[in-house]
Design a protein around this motif. Structure first.
Motif, mmCIF file in Angstrom:
data_model
loop_
_atom_site.group_PDB
_atom_site.id
_atom_site.type_symbol
_atom_site.label_atom_id
_atom_site.label_comp_id
_atom_site.label_asym_id
_atom_site.label_seq_id
_atom_site.Cartn_x
_atom_site.Cartn_y
_atom_site.Cartn_z
ATOM 1 N N ASP A 153 0.844 -1.242 0.000
ATOM 2 C CA ASP A 153 -0.004 0.090 -0.178
ATOM 3 C C ASP A 153 0.736 1.114 -0.109
ATOM 4 N N ILE A 154 2.176 1.206 0.356
ATOM 5 C CA ILE A 154 2.974 2.314 0.066
ATOM 6 C C ILE A 154 3.907 2.432 -1.017
ATOM 7 N N GLN A 155 3.754 3.148 -1.949
ATOM 8 C CA GLN A 155 4.322 3.316 -3.099
ATOM 9 C C GLN A 155 5.792 3.906 -3.152
ATOM 10 N N PRO A 156 6.864 3.367 -3.856
ATOM 11 C CA PRO A 156 7.910 4.340 -3.692
ATOM 12 C C PRO A 156 7.902 5.633 -4.249
ATOM 13 N N ASN A 157 8.644 6.802 -3.655
ATOM 14 C CA ASN A 157 8.529 8.140 -4.045
ATOM 15 C C ASN A 157 9.604 8.285 -4.694
ATOM 16 N N THR A 172 11.460 -1.010 3.471
ATOM 17 C CA THR A 172 13.020 -1.331 3.051
ATOM 18 C C THR A 172 12.975 -1.494 1.434
ATOM 19 N N ILE A 173 11.845 -2.231 0.937
ATOM 20 C CA ILE A 173 11.624 -2.633 -0.440
ATOM 21 C C ILE A 173 11.661 -1.425 -1.300
ATOM 22 N N ASN A 174 11.162 -0.276 -0.817
ATOM 23 C CA ASN A 174 11.109 0.739 -1.545
ATOM 24 C C ASN A 174 12.402 1.450 -1.723
ATOM 25 N N HIS A 175 13.228 1.162 -0.968
ATOM 26 C CA HIS A 175 14.539 1.838 -1.078
ATOM 27 C C HIS A 175 15.289 1.318 -2.450
ATOM 28 N N PHE A 176 14.819 0.296 -2.846
ATOM 29 C CA PHE A 176 15.484 -0.354 -4.099
ATOM 30 C C PHE A 176 14.911 0.569 -5.220
ATOM 31 N N TYR A 177 13.920 1.003 -5.248
ATOM 32 C CA TYR A 177 13.301 1.988 -6.400
ATOM 33 C C TYR A 177 13.647 3.142 -6.364
ATOM 34 N N GLU A 178 13.920 3.925 -4.852
ATOM 35 C CA GLU A 178 14.104 5.237 -4.792
ATOM 36 C C GLU A 178 15.536 5.382 -4.758
ATOM 37 N N LYS A 179 16.647 4.351 -4.730
ATOM 38 C CA LYS A 179 17.946 4.637 -4.784
ATOM 39 C C LYS A 179 18.682 3.518 -5.374
ATOM 40 N N LEU A 180 18.565 2.205 -4.739
ATOM 41 C CA LEU A 180 19.576 1.221 -5.265
ATOM 42 C C LEU A 180 19.471 0.720 -7.115
ATOM 43 N N LEU A 181 18.418 0.942 -7.346
ATOM 44 C CA LEU A 181 18.168 0.480 -9.054
ATOM 45 C C LEU A 181 18.514 1.401 -9.605
ATOM 46 N N LEU A 182 18.692 2.893 -9.323
ATOM 47 C CA LEU A 182 19.064 3.973 -9.774
ATOM 48 C C LEU A 182 20.576 4.037 -9.995
ATOM 49 N N TYR A 202 21.536 -8.669 -10.320
ATOM 50 C CA TYR A 202 21.406 -9.507 -9.339
ATOM 51 C C TYR A 202 20.081 -9.121 -8.497
ATOM 52 N N MET A 203 20.250 -7.719 -8.277
ATOM 53 C CA MET A 203 19.010 -7.114 -7.432
ATOM 54 C C MET A 203 17.598 -7.409 -7.989
ATOM 55 N N GLU A 204 17.689 -7.100 -9.366
ATOM 56 C CA GLU A 204 16.209 -7.331 -10.161
ATOM 57 C C GLU A 204 15.796 -8.889 -10.008
ATOM 58 N N THR A 205 16.860 -9.787 -10.019
ATOM 59 C CA THR A 205 16.621 -11.164 -9.727
ATOM 60 C C THR A 205 15.889 -11.340 -8.350
ATOM 61 N N PHE A 206 16.544 -10.731 -7.426
ATOM 62 C CA PHE A 206 16.336 -10.848 -5.850
ATOM 63 C C PHE A 206 14.877 -10.228 -6.043
ATOM 64 N N LEU A 207 14.289 -9.141 -6.537
ATOM 65 C CA LEU A 207 13.080 -8.689 -6.274
ATOM 66 C C LEU A 207 11.909 -9.516 -6.999
ATOM 67 N N LYS A 208 12.265 -10.037 -7.844
ATOM 68 C CA LYS A 208 11.588 -11.074 -8.721
ATOM 69 C C LYS A 208 11.067 -12.249 -7.950
ATOM 70 N N GLN A 209 12.190 -12.686 -7.066
ATOM 71 C CA GLN A 209 11.991 -13.864 -6.125
ATOM 72 C C GLN A 209 11.122 -13.459 -5.109
ATOM 73 N N PHE A 210 11.534 -12.161 -4.430
ATOM 74 C CA PHE A 210 10.906 -11.802 -3.289
ATOM 75 C C PHE A 210 9.319 -11.546 -3.641
ATOM 76 N N TYR A 211 9.129 -10.968 -4.627
ATOM 77 C CA TYR A 211 7.324 -10.838 -4.939
ATOM 78 C C TYR A 211 6.803 -12.080 -5.216
ATOM 79 N N LYS A 212 7.729 -13.164 -5.879
ATOM 80 C CA LYS A 212 7.051 -14.392 -6.038
ATOM 81 C C LYS A 212 6.605 -15.052 -4.799
#
Length: 216
Positions: A153-157, A172-182, A202-212
């Motif tokens: 319910d809390i979207q990355p800004n 914490t997951i939001n931080h991937f989109y707000e910084k790490l993936l950038l 590697y991070m993108e693979t991790f996120l796919k697995q996390f959401y799965k």
């Protein structure tokens, strides 16, 4: 007068002592990894090796995140220490500029100082924020701040100001989109970009697995 090697050795000892009880993602081992990354990147860049070494070793000597947002503490400690070592004044000022300008700060602020040495140290620091170690550091800090792992319910800004970024308590997951993936596309050097590409994937693979796993 100390040699450059002696100045670096004494700086390593000082940083280890200062960060004895630091949070796991910003401890001596983080500094050591950044230092080694900086030396690696320096092999393909025309830099002042002493400035890069001292900048990498002292860049998080007093991270503002752990000092009530005070961004002046780190530069003050570094300046006082380097002055005691009788480091050349021009090198001290360059190192201070690196400490003051290395931070991501939400990624929307213009950098006020530029040098190839800053580029190298900044890349080295950003490399440690991504990949397997970056993931581990991210969740370690999230736990340290007692943040949720994820909240659908809390979207990355992606348009935070510096102050909003510093005060954010988002999952914490939001931080991937707000910084790490950038960070991959913010690398300054070709060497760092090449390393960042693998870690980014590697991070993108991790996120796919996390959401799965989350959406079972």
């Amino acid at each position: 007068m100390l040699t450059k090697e002696e100045q670096i050795t004494k700086t390593i000892a000082f940083v280890k002592e200062q960060l004895t009880n630091a949070e796991g993602g910003h401890d001596w081992f983080h500094i050591e990894r950044v230092y080694k990354n900086a030396l690696l990147i320096s092999k393909t860049e025309n830099v002042d090796g002493l400035v890069v070494s001292l900048g990498a070793l002292l860049h998080d000597i007093a991270d503002s995140k752990f000092h009530d947002g005070d961004e002046t503490k780190g530069p003050k400690i570094a300046r006082k220490f380097l002055f005691k070592l009788n480091v050349d004044s021009t090198i001290i000022e360059h190192v201070i500029k690196i400490i003051e300008n290395i931070s991501f700060k939400g990624g929307n602020e213009a950098q006020k100082f530029k040098s190839i040495e800053l580029d190298v140290v900044q890349d080295a620091d950003r490399l440690d924020a991504i990949g397997a170690i970056g993931i581990a550091r991210c969740f370690n800090y999230g736990g340290f701040k007692n943040r949720q792992l994820y909240n659908p319910d809390i979207q990355p800004n992606l348009n935070m100001t510096k102050d909003e970024y510093k005060s954010s308590n988002a999952p914490t997951i939001n931080h991937f989109y707000e910084k790490l993936l950038l960070l991959k596309d913010k690398m300054n050097t070709k060497t760092a970009y090449k390393i960042a590409l693998e870690r980014h994937n590697y991070m993108e693979t991790f996120l796919k697995q996390f959401y799965k796993e989350w959406d079972i």
